[in-house]
Write an enzyme that holds these catalytic residues in place. Structure first.
Site, short mmCIF file in Angstrom:
data_model
loop_
_atom_site.label_atom_id
_atom_site.label_comp_id
_atom_site.label_asym_id
_atom_site.label_seq_id
_atom_site.Cartn_x
_atom_site.Cartn_y
_atom_site.Cartn_z
N ASP A 8 -0.06 2.33 -8.24
CA ASP A 8 -1.49 2.27 -7.90
C ASP A 8 -2.19 0.99 -8.36
O ASP A 8 -3.29 1.04 -8.93
CB ASP A 8 -2.22 3.48 -8.49
CG ASP A 8 -1.68 4.81 -7.95
OD1 ASP A 8 -0.77 4.79 -7.12
OD2 ASP A 8 -2.19 5.86 -8.40
N HIS A 83 -12.92 7.28 -4.58
CA HIS A 83 -12.11 6.09 -4.80
C HIS A 83 -10.91 6.08 -3.86
O HIS A 83 -10.44 7.13 -3.41
CB HIS A 83 -11.62 6.02 -6.26
CG HIS A 83 -10.67 7.12 -6.63
ND1 HIS A 83 -11.09 8.40 -6.95
CD2 HIS A 83 -9.32 7.14 -6.71
CE1 HIS A 83 -10.04 9.15 -7.22
NE2 HIS A 83 -8.95 8.43 -7.07
N LYS A 108 -0.01 8.56 -1.53
CA LYS A 108 -0.16 9.87 -2.17
C LYS A 108 -1.64 10.27 -2.19
O LYS A 108 -2.51 9.43 -1.96
CB LYS A 108 0.40 9.86 -3.59
CG LYS A 108 -0.30 8.90 -4.55
CD LYS A 108 0.44 8.83 -5.88
CE LYS A 108 -0.23 7.92 -6.88
NZ LYS A 108 -1.49 8.43 -7.42
N CYS A 153 -1.96 8.57 -13.72
CA CYS A 153 -0.93 8.44 -12.69
C CYS A 153 0.38 7.87 -13.21
O CYS A 153 1.46 8.29 -12.80
CB CYS A 153 -1.46 7.61 -11.53
SG CYS A 153 -2.84 8.42 -10.68
#
Length: 208
Positions: A8, A83, A108, A153
């Site tokens: 990410d 977001h 994801k 994450c």
């Protein structure tokens, strides 16, 4: 074979983003250095890719404020600012990241009814993304992980890697990660160490 997983590294989690992690853009040069000199056979990246109105957004729940605990699909859920909404600049990878070197992108968080911190499966563990199958097909034996945010994450991705890639050495490159809170980072590191994730730095990763 060694693989690198970039978790990410998106505008939304970097300064100026909708869910910015302090100093988040500092992971980009570390990721690029690993790509260039780490000797990886595969470079994969995960990408938060939420639809508008995702259930993890505080805005989807009248009266809820960001960074408060709510409920999603009957389970406790941290409510986030909107977001990484699909096809927005917030969801794009950081522009300084060496995108040309990425072999595989795993999106994801697309199901509006469940969040997905891990790059490998959703938070309910009901649906897998397919990243584990891809890495197995590549014959990966060591997986190095960097990215954002360490206490969410990145942590869940590393823990799932241990479980879903049996026999693979999982290493977290600490200077290639940033977290949301100092307390959360310390707790996450303890959890990962206890589970068997090796915590290393950039120099060690490049040299091994």
């Amino acid at each position: 074979m060694k693989a690198l997983l970039l978790v990410d590294i998106q505008n939304g989690f970097c300064p100026g983003g909708n869910l910015a992690v302090a100093d988040g853009d500092a992971v980009v040069p570390v990721a690029n250095a690993l790509i260039e000199t780490g000797g990886y056979g595969v470079v994969a990246a995960s990408q938060d890719w939420h639809p508008e109105g995702h259930g993890s957004f505080a805005s989807a729940h009248p009266g809820m404020a960001p960074f408060t605990m709510g409920e999603l699909s009957g389970k406790p859920q941290m409510m986030w600012p909107d977001h990484c909404v699909q096809d927005t600049a917030d969801a794009a990878f950081h522009p300084d990241l060496n995108l040309a070197a990425i072999d595989f992108v795993q999106r994801k968080g697309e199901n509006p009814k469940i969040d997905s911190y891990s790059a490998f499966r959703d938070n309910d563990h009901d649906a897998v993304t397919g990243l584990d199958a891809y890495l197995k097909q590549q014959g990966v034996t060591t997986l190095d992980i960097v990215g954002l945010a360490l206490d969410f994450c990145v942590k869940f991705t590393a823990l799932d890697a241990l479980e879903m890639l049996p026999g693979v050495t999982v290493r977290l490159i600490l200077d290639g990660c940033r977290g949301i809170s100092e307390e959360g980072v310390e707790q996450a590191l303890a959890e990962m160490r206890d589970a068997g994730v090796a915590i290393i730095d950039l120099k060690t990763a490049i040299g091994s």
